[in-house]
Enzyme design. Structure first.
Site, PDB file in Angstrom:
ATOM      1  N   HIS A 211       0.826  -1.212   0.000  1.00 18.07           N
ATOM      2  CA  HIS A 211       0.000   0.000   0.000  1.00 18.07           C
ATOM      3  C   HIS A 211       0.859   1.262   0.000  1.00 18.07           C
ATOM      4  CE1 HIS A 211      -3.714  -2.274   0.889  1.00 18.07           C
ATOM      5  NE2 HIS A 211      -2.926  -3.026   1.623  1.00 18.07           N
ATOM      6  N   SER A 341      17.757  16.539 -18.724  1.00 19.77           N
ATOM      7  CA  SER A 341      17.044  17.810 -18.801  1.00 19.77           C
ATOM      8  C   SER A 341      17.814  18.790 -19.668  1.00 19.77           C
ATOM      9  CB  SER A 341      16.853  18.403 -17.398  1.00 19.77           C
ATOM     10  OG  SER A 341      16.298  19.694 -17.470  1.00 19.77           O
ATOM     11  N   LYS A 347      20.819  16.396 -14.164  1.00 25.19           N
ATOM     12  CA  LYS A 347      19.628  15.576 -13.970  1.00 25.19           C
ATOM     13  C   LYS A 347      19.692  14.345 -14.871  1.00 25.19           C
ATOM     14  CE  LYS A 347      14.701  16.251 -13.121  1.00 25.19           C
ATOM     15  NZ  LYS A 347      14.201  14.956 -13.569  1.00 25.19           N
ATOM     16  N   GLU A 354      10.544   4.572 -18.550  1.00 28.01           N
ATOM     17  CA  GLU A 354       9.463   5.355 -19.152  1.00 28.01           C
ATOM     18  C   GLU A 354       9.104   4.819 -20.534  1.00 28.01           C
ATOM     19  OE1 GLU A 354      11.180   9.205 -19.033  1.00 28.01           O
ATOM     20  OE2 GLU A 354      10.875   9.461 -16.871  1.00 28.01           O
TER      21      GLU A 354
END
Length: 710
Positions: A211, A341, A347, A354
């Site tokens: 959860h 980025s 980054k 993805e």
């Protein structure tokens, strides 16, 4: 018809050695049943292909080239079968087969330009193949393209065939080859990489999550073994549904009856396709099913969708586990493949994850189109074939490519952030779960909330609430907690805190236990069930002290009276216990308001997997396990075996907990027996068990009666 002759006495022409391609410019006149059509002179296709290009130039979605390559197998196999049957001159059969090989190889790919959104039967793509093969054959014989002589697209290339049976056949071949040769191998390679990580990280402990909240520990290896197992299941399902594509519609022609195809044509063509591809293709048993539905394609794509669901979960987990590096979970250190980025220097993003998520979404979405297309179609033909095969091949291809990329650029290079894992373990609260069976759920809950409210470690909170350090360190061992088991079970793994009234080591029957009747002493010794576990069974200290226990030897026609548990000086009060008598083995008693049967059920549930009686060897066993298991399915904490002349401890190292050893040579206060007495003891035990089993069958259901006072 002579093999060297064509229709109407055609002679075998000289076959030229001309490479694929046309150097002509401008337009060429072709014709079909509707009339003449202008086609590009440097293309092999004919009139029907050109009409489709003009009427269905919809979007950018072209019929996948894999469909045409599969069609090459169909046309070659049909030509060979027709030639062997004498329906087609040998040289025509050989020539069509030669050009079909060029189709299979991809040498003619630029001559198959049609769009996905065309006639739902696939007729235009079938005719595209027929026209290209016919014109290429005409070129190789030195003829005039567009003349349809000496090789006709319908009469020769399409002999014994229909779009209605050849297109679904090509669909199955293309889909099976793509999945078997690309998708499944790529999934296996990914599974192997994940499994390798699982084995490498087998003993690295981390905190689990359920959860999205902290849970009990597991190892990183166990977590990744879950991923590997899920991939195993996905691969097995894809293999299973792909196997269904081996059944071909070939031979059904227009509506499934096989009109214009000779007997056995479908079987022979399927056998040729199987020989050429190495896959076990065969003609479908029911051609009406094969042509009127696309159910096997629907099921096959559903397997790809299910695999996409699995891959989505795995990629999403790894994306979250690698989140950070400062404000995320950051348990995984993912490879830095490219800057993340255009504005934020330094980054790095989980781009492979993805991409996998997007691929999975696309496959899941495609399954909607496949499902709807499969559900459509009317009567003897499903007319939504192009959209199904287009979506299927797209899904199978992107899954294959994505699995290889995800493995190479993410899984293989993933590393653990072990300091972060250790920090999470040190601050974990949910390991209090291991203490719960020992100190009780409510007390464990108090400790967990205390730790959270006061920002303490679990150990600090436990010690502050009265748990001994030795007990905590023994029970709350992170690595040990990943191995299963429970601290209150006698499995020797997690250890166990002795109940307050644990009675171990006494060499004789407890004082409050009274034997009734003439049950032989040694049989009594071998059937004695310790009361030591009863407080835990009855669910609490106060209730445990009020409970009573009895042992019934129904097989020998005798019984043992109800007794107090050790530690109850007041004795049993009349009516305070309920005796469950099943006529077998032993019986349990508890407070009258416990309902008796529920008490027995609770005992079974709590200790149903724990019975272990030490086998002392043939002639010395006096075993209890067979006698008690069917009735109680419960643990025997300790027994006396006359032949062993010592206490046999089972489970939790009872003697070590009690720190006591029984006097040698004693059994229930009497001297140890000889070999003959041991044999008698064993025989009596077996006889009692057999008699009790028979009596049990006659006495169902269990009877409940009030207990007598001690």
């Amino acid at each position: 018809m002579a093999a060297a002759e064509g229709t109407a006495g055609e002679q075998r022409p000289k076959i030229l050695d001309i490479p694929v391609g046309l150097r002509a410019t401008g337009m060429r006149r072709e014709f079909d049943s509707l009339g003449d059509v202008e086609v590009p002179a440097d293309r092999y296709w004919g009139a029907q292909t050109q009409r489709s290009l003009e009427h269905f130039n919809i979007g950018r979605d072209r019929m996948p080239k894999e469909v045409y390559h599969a069609y090459g197998y169909v046309k070659k196999a049909a030509a060979l079968v027709n030639s062997r049957a004498g329906r087609l001159p040998d040289w025509k059969g050989e020539l069509i087969a030669r050009v079909s090989d060029e189709v299979i190889s991809g040498a003619l790919d630029e001559h198959f330009p049609l769009y996905v959104f065309q006639t739902g039967s696939g007729t235009q793509s079938n005719m595209n193949v027929n026209e290209v093969i016919a014109n290429r054959c005409i070129q190789l014989t030195g003829g005039t393209l567009g003349s349809q002589r000496p090789v006709h697209p319908n009469d020769h290339v399409n002999m014994g065939q229909s779009s209605n049976d050849t297109f679904p056949t090509a669909m199955h071949i293309a889909a099976h080859k793509m999945t078997a040769e690309r998708t499944i191998p790529a999934m296996r390679r990914l599974r192997d990489a994940v499994k390798g990580k699982s084995e490498y990280w087998a003993n690295v402990v981390k905190i689990g999550r359920t959860h999205l909240e902290d849970a009990t520990p597991l190892t990183v290896g166990q977590e990744w073994s879950g991923y590997a197992g899920a991939l195993d299941d996905a691969i097995a399902e894809v293999e299973h549904v792909t196997h269904g594509l081996l059944k071909l519609a070939m031979g059904g022609t227009a509506v499934g009856t096989g009109l214009n195809a000779p007997a056995g044509f479908g079987e022979q063509v399927a056998a040729e396709i199987a020989r050429m591809t190495g896959a076990a293709f065969q003609t479908a048993g029911n051609k009406f099913t094969a042509q009127g539905t696309l159910d096997r394609m629907v099921r096959a794509h559903a397997g790809l969708k299910a695999a996409a669901v699995t891959l989505f979960k795995i990629a999403n987990d790894l994306r979250w586990l690698g989140s950070g590096p400062r404000t995320g979970l950051h348990e995984l250190i993912l490879p830095s493949n490219e800057p993340g980025s255009s504005i934020m220097p330094g980054k790095v993003n989980p781009t492979q994850a993805e991409a996998m998520l997007m691929v999975a979404i696309q496959v899941i979405a495609s399954d909607v189109a496949v499902t709807m297309g499969g559900a459509e179609g009317n009567f003897e033909l499903n007319a939504f074939r192009p959209i199904l095969i287009s979506n299927y091949l797209h899904s199978a291809l992107i899954l294959a490519d994505m699995c290889d990329h995800f493995r190479t650029f993410m899984v293989d290079g993933a590393q653990l952030n072990e300091p972060k894992l250790k920090e999470n373990i040190d601050r974990s609260v949910m390991m209090v779960t291991a203490l719960s069976p020992v100190i009780g759920y409510d007390r464990a809950s108090v400790i967990s909330h205390y730790a959270i409210d006061h920002d303490l470690t679990l150990k600090q909170a436990a010690l502050a609430n009265g748990v001994g350090e030795e007990l905590f360190d023994r029970v709350v061992n992170p690595l040990q907690l990943t191995r299963g088991g429970s601290a209150d079970l006698a499995d020797g793994r997690l250890g166990r805190e002795a109940p307050e009234n644990l009675h171990i080591g006494a060499p004789s029957v407890p004082a409050c236990w009274k034997r009734v009747g003439a049950v032989p002493d040694r049989l009594f010794c071998n059937m004695l069930l310790s009361a030591s576990l009863m407080p835990a069974v009855l669910g609490g200290e106060s209730r445990g002290k009020r409970a009573a226990v009895a042992v019934a030897f129904a097989g020998a026609g005798e019984a043992v009276e109800e007794v107090d548990l050790p530690g109850n000086p007041e004795g049993c009060e009349p009516g305070s216990a309920v005796l469950l008598e099943a006529g077998l083995g032993g019986v349990l008693a508890g407070p009258e308001d416990d309902g008796g049967v529920d008490l027995l059920a609770a005992f079974r549930v709590r200790y149903g997997e724990c019975q272990r009686v030490l086998d002392r060897g043939v002639g010395e066993q006096c075993r209890l396990d067979g006698f008690w298991r069917d009735f109680l399915a419960a643990p025997v904490d300790h027994v006396f075996c006359p032949a062993a002349e010592e206490q046999v401890t089972v489970g939790v190292q009872a003697a070590q907990v009690a720190g006591a050893e029984p006097p040698a040579g004693e059994c229930c206060g009497r001297g140890g027996p000889g070999a003959s007495e041991t044999l008698i003891c064993a025989l009596l035990t077996i006889l009692a068990f057999v008699f009790a089993q028979v009596r049990r069958l006659a006495l169902h259901p269990y009877r409940v009666r009030p207990a007598r006072a001690c």
